[in-house]
Design an enzyme around this catalytic site. Sequence first.
Site, PDB file in Angstrom:
ATOM      1  N   GLU A 272       0.763  -1.121  -0.196  1.00  0.00           N
ATOM      2  CA  GLU A 272      -0.264   0.136  -0.119  1.00  0.00           C
ATOM      3  C   GLU A 272       0.823   1.285  -0.168  1.00  0.00           C
ATOM      4  O   GLU A 272       1.154   1.984   0.606  1.00  0.00           O
ATOM      5  CB  GLU A 272      -0.891   0.001   1.351  1.00  0.00           C
ATOM      6  CG  GLU A 272      -0.368  -0.557   2.473  1.00  0.00           C
ATOM      7  CD  GLU A 272      -1.153  -0.602   3.432  1.00  0.00           C
ATOM      8  OE1 GLU A 272      -2.512  -0.892   3.402  1.00  0.00           O
ATOM      9  OE2 GLU A 272      -0.856  -0.128   4.656  1.00  0.00           O
ATOM     10  N   PRO A 273       1.585   1.489  -0.976  1.00  0.00           N
ATOM     11  CA  PRO A 273       2.385   2.645  -1.361  1.00  0.00           C
ATOM     12  C   PRO A 273       1.624   4.005  -1.436  1.00  0.00           C
ATOM     13  O   PRO A 273       0.627   3.865  -1.999  1.00  0.00           O
ATOM     14  CB  PRO A 273       3.397   2.449  -2.379  1.00  0.00           C
ATOM     15  CG  PRO A 273       2.503   1.331  -3.201  1.00  0.00           C
ATOM     16  CD  PRO A 273       1.573   0.750  -2.481  1.00  0.00           C
ATOM     17  N   GLY A 274       2.288   4.964  -0.977  1.00  0.00           N
ATOM     18  CA  GLY A 274       1.769   6.495  -1.326  1.00  0.00           C
ATOM     19  C   GLY A 274       2.890   7.244  -2.069  1.00  0.00           C
ATOM     20  O   GLY A 274       2.712   7.384  -3.105  1.00  0.00           O
ATOM     21  N   ARG A 275       3.847   7.563  -0.872  1.00  0.00           N
ATOM     22  CA  ARG A 275       5.059   8.388  -1.564  1.00  0.00           C
ATOM     23  C   ARG A 275       5.605   7.861  -3.022  1.00  0.00           C
ATOM     24  O   ARG A 275       5.757   8.709  -3.936  1.00  0.00           O
ATOM     25  CB  ARG A 275       5.951   8.250  -0.595  1.00  0.00           C
ATOM     26  CG  ARG A 275       7.001   9.387  -0.637  1.00  0.00           C
ATOM     27  CD  ARG A 275       8.031   9.019   0.469  1.00  0.00           C
ATOM     28  NE  ARG A 275       7.460   9.120   1.838  1.00  0.00           N
ATOM     29  CZ  ARG A 275       7.409  10.086   2.494  1.00  0.00           C
ATOM     30  NH1 ARG A 275       7.414  11.270   2.057  1.00  0.00           N
ATOM     31  NH2 ARG A 275       6.692  10.078   3.666  1.00  0.00           N
ATOM     32  N   ARG A 310       5.507  19.769   5.722  1.00  0.00           N
ATOM     33  CA  ARG A 310       6.494  18.557   6.079  1.00  0.00           C
ATOM     34  C   ARG A 310       7.828  19.308   6.319  1.00  0.00           C
ATOM     35  O   ARG A 310       8.319  18.956   7.452  1.00  0.00           O
ATOM     36  CB  ARG A 310       6.855  17.737   4.900  1.00  0.00           C
ATOM     37  CG  ARG A 310       5.460  16.979   4.241  1.00  0.00           C
ATOM     38  CD  ARG A 310       5.931  16.178   3.113  1.00  0.00           C
ATOM     39  NE  ARG A 310       6.700  14.757   3.586  1.00  0.00           N
ATOM     40  CZ  ARG A 310       7.815  14.772   3.443  1.00  0.00           C
ATOM     41  NH1 ARG A 310       8.647  15.389   2.745  1.00  0.00           N
ATOM     42  NH2 ARG A 310       8.474  13.735   3.983  1.00  0.00           N
ATOM     43  N   TYR A 314       8.356  18.026  10.251  1.00  0.00           N
ATOM     44  CA  TYR A 314       9.327  17.204  10.953  1.00  0.00           C
ATOM     45  C   TYR A 314      10.693  17.166  10.070  1.00  0.00           C
ATOM     46  O   TYR A 314      11.208  16.357  10.154  1.00  0.00           O
ATOM     47  CB  TYR A 314       8.956  15.533  11.100  1.00  0.00           C
ATOM     48  CG  TYR A 314       7.964  15.093   9.718  1.00  0.00           C
ATOM     49  CD1 TYR A 314       8.135  15.653   8.386  1.00  0.00           C
ATOM     50  CD2 TYR A 314       6.806  14.263  10.304  1.00  0.00           C
ATOM     51  CE1 TYR A 314       7.389  15.085   7.368  1.00  0.00           C
ATOM     52  CE2 TYR A 314       6.003  13.855   9.071  1.00  0.00           C
ATOM     53  CZ  TYR A 314       6.210  14.385   7.750  1.00  0.00           C
ATOM     54  OH  TYR A 314       5.474  13.713   6.800  1.00  0.00           O
ATOM     55  N   CYS A 339       3.146  33.232  10.842  1.00  0.00           N
ATOM     56  CA  CYS A 339       3.768  33.756  11.933  1.00  0.00           C
ATOM     57  C   CYS A 339       4.305  32.674  12.883  1.00  0.00           C
ATOM     58  O   CYS A 339       3.672  32.528  13.924  1.00  0.00           O
ATOM     59  CB  CYS A 339       2.611  34.707  12.613  1.00  0.00           C
ATOM     60  SG  CYS A 339       2.408  36.017  11.572  1.00  0.00           S
ATOM     61  N   GLU A 340       5.272  32.128  12.252  1.00  0.00           N
ATOM     62  CA  GLU A 340       5.855  31.061  13.228  1.00  0.00           C
ATOM     63  C   GLU A 340       7.406  31.108  12.511  1.00  0.00           C
ATOM     64  O   GLU A 340       7.700  31.182  11.493  1.00  0.00           O
ATOM     65  CB  GLU A 340       5.302  29.646  12.745  1.00  0.00           C
ATOM     66  CG  GLU A 340       3.872  29.438  13.355  1.00  0.00           C
ATOM     67  CD  GLU A 340       3.774  29.355  14.827  1.00  0.00           C
ATOM     68  OE1 GLU A 340       4.812  29.052  15.513  1.00  0.00           O
ATOM     69  OE2 GLU A 340       2.744  29.456  15.140  1.00  0.00           O
ATOM     70  N   TYR A 368       1.779  13.687   0.781  1.00  0.00           N
ATOM     71  CA  TYR A 368       1.821  14.340   2.004  1.00  0.00           C
ATOM     72  C   TYR A 368       1.883  15.579   2.036  1.00  0.00           C
ATOM     73  O   TYR A 368       2.414  16.491   2.840  1.00  0.00           O
ATOM     74  CB  TYR A 368       2.764  13.754   3.058  1.00  0.00           C
ATOM     75  CG  TYR A 368       2.647  11.883   2.946  1.00  0.00           C
ATOM     76  CD1 TYR A 368       1.323  11.562   3.651  1.00  0.00           C
ATOM     77  CD2 TYR A 368       3.406  11.262   2.323  1.00  0.00           C
ATOM     78  CE1 TYR A 368       1.293  10.105   3.459  1.00  0.00           C
ATOM     79  CE2 TYR A 368       3.325   9.768   2.352  1.00  0.00           C
ATOM     80  CZ  TYR A 368       2.293   9.241   2.915  1.00  0.00           C
ATOM     81  OH  TYR A 368       2.062   7.971   2.768  1.00  0.00           O
TER      82      TYR A 368
HETATM   83  C1  PLP Z   1      -0.839   2.161   7.290  1.00  0.00           C
HETATM   84  C2  PLP Z   1      -0.038   2.946   6.250  1.00  0.00           C
HETATM   85  N1  PLP Z   1      -0.343   2.351   5.107  1.00  0.00           N
HETATM   86  C3  PLP Z   1       0.599   2.974   3.979  1.00  0.00           C
HETATM   87  C4  PLP Z   1       1.150   4.172   4.147  1.00  0.00           C
HETATM   88  C5  PLP Z   1       1.966   4.662   3.040  1.00  0.00           C
HETATM   89  O1  PLP Z   1       3.313   4.792   3.175  1.00  0.00           O
HETATM   90  P1  PLP Z   1       4.253   5.419   2.139  1.00  0.00           P
HETATM   91  O2  PLP Z   1       3.664   6.655   1.496  1.00  0.00           O
HETATM   92  O3  PLP Z   1       5.438   5.850   2.682  1.00  0.00           O
HETATM   93  O4  PLP Z   1       4.206   4.419   1.029  1.00  0.00           O
HETATM   94  C6  PLP Z   1       1.220   4.737   5.243  1.00  0.00           C
HETATM   95  C7  PLP Z   1       1.924   5.998   5.645  1.00  0.00           C
HETATM   96  O5  PLP Z   1       1.978   6.527   6.613  1.00  0.00           O
HETATM   97  C8  PLP Z   1       0.427   4.119   6.497  1.00  0.00           C
HETATM   98  O6  PLP Z   1       0.163   4.569   7.614  1.00  0.00           O
END
Ligand code: PLP
Length: 410
Positions: A272-275, A310, A314, A339-340, A368
Site C-alpha cells: 500500500e504505497p503512497g509516496r 512537511r 518534521y 507567523c511562526e 503528504y
Molecule cells: C498504514 C499505512 N499504509 C501505507 C502508508 C503509505 O506509506 P508510504 O507513503 O511511505 O508508502 C502509510 C503512511 O504512513 C500508512 O500509515
Amino acid sequence: MNTIAQVDIKELANEYGTPLYVYDEQKLTANYHRLKSALDKYYKKNSIHFTIKANNNISVLKAFRNAGSKVEATSPIEILLAESAGFSGDEIFYNGNYESREDLEFITSRKDIKINLDDYSSFERLLEISKTAPERISFRINPGIGRGGFEGITTAGSDAKFGIPYEMAHDAYQKAKESGVKRFGIHMMTGSNNLEPYYFAEAVDKLMMIAHDIFSGLDIIPEFVNIGGGFGVPYYDDEPELDVDLMAKLIAEIFSERCHKYGFGSPELILEPGRYLIANAGYLISQVTGVKDGYRKFVGIDAGMGTIARPSLYGAFHRVKAYDNSNPEEKVNICGQYCENSDILAKGILLPQLAEGNLVTILDAGAYCYVMASSYNSRPIPAEVMVWDGEHKLIRRRETMDDYMNLYNF
Ligand SMILES: Cc1ncc(COP(=O)(O)O)c(C=O)c1O
C-alpha cells in the site's frame, strides 16, 4: 525549471494563481506501472493499493484506478472519495487506528472492503456495533522493528503508537476466530521513505515468522499478507533511487520461500504505497512575495507551513527550483508568510538571485503535501491542477475568502 509535462509554469501560475499544486499524470501512472511490473515479474498474486492519505484528489485517484491500482483508506471520507473515484468495496483496504465507534459504524456499512484493525480493542468495539463477527478480519502487527527516512515517519518499534505488539497478536486472532471470523489476513507498516531494498526483505521475513507463530496453532491460513508502504523517493539531488526491481525480487523470494515453509499456500501479497507512486509527480508552484537582507538572506514566498507542512512538521527537505536561472547563485533561506519561526521551507540553499514576483517550484510535492495543508493564519488552501502532454486542467479549486466568511457566518 520552467515546464512541467511540457506546460509552461508561468502559464499555470497566470491561469490558476499561486501557490498551486500541479500533478503530472503520466509520471504518476509510470510510477505505478514500474512497481506493478516489478512485482508481477517475481510474485504474480499481488495487489497495489494506493494510499489515499498521501494524496486524496479524486482525479488522482481516478488516474490510479485507470492504471489498475486499488486503494487504501484510513477514514470514512477517504472511503467515500474512493467510491466516488469508482473503486468497488473489494478494491478498498481500510486501515484505522484508535478507530471511533462512528468510524466503525461507517466501515461496517460498506460491503466487501478489507477491514484491518490496529488493536483487538477495536475488534471488540466492532463486534458491539455489528453484533455479528465480520466474515474476514486482519490486524496491523507491530513487528518490533521500524525504520523510516527519519523518526517522525517511523511507524513501528517500541515507540510507535501503531499496531498490536507481535507478542500479543496470537490472542487477538484467537479471540477473533472464537467469535466467528472465518477469513484472515495480516498487516504491518513499519515506516516511510525507505530507500534500502534489503530492509523490506528483512521486515517481510520478520512478519512471516510472526504470522507463522500466530497462525500455526490456530489452524489459520492467511488469505493475504499486507506489508504496508514505505517505498522511498530521493528528496536530494545526490540520493539514489530505490531499486524497485531488486526490492520486488528480494521481497518475493523471501515471501514465497516462507509461504512454502509455513504451509501458507500462495496468499495475496498486498502493498500500500503512497509516496513512491505520487511524490515526484507533484510540484508546488509559488511566487516570491518579498526578499530580506537580514542576519541571513530570506526569500519569502506565498507557500509556507500551511501550504506544505512537511519541512516545519518534521524537518523534511524539499528541493526548490527557480523559474529563471539566468541570475548568479546565492545562499538563501526560503520562508513562507506564516507567523511562526518554524515557517522555513529550506535553509541555506543555493538559488539564482530572486526578486518579488519571480516563480519558484518546490519538488516532490505530490505526497503528504496538499493533504496536510491547513488554513493557519487564515490563508486559503491552494488549488490543484493536473498536467499531461502540454495540457492542463483544474482538479480542485482554491479556497476563497467567501468560503471562510460562509464558515464563520452562523
Ligand atoms: C498504514 C499505512 N499504509 C501505507 C502508508 C503509505 O506509506 P508510504 O507513503 O511511505 O508508502 C502509510 C503512511 O504512513 C500508512 O500509515
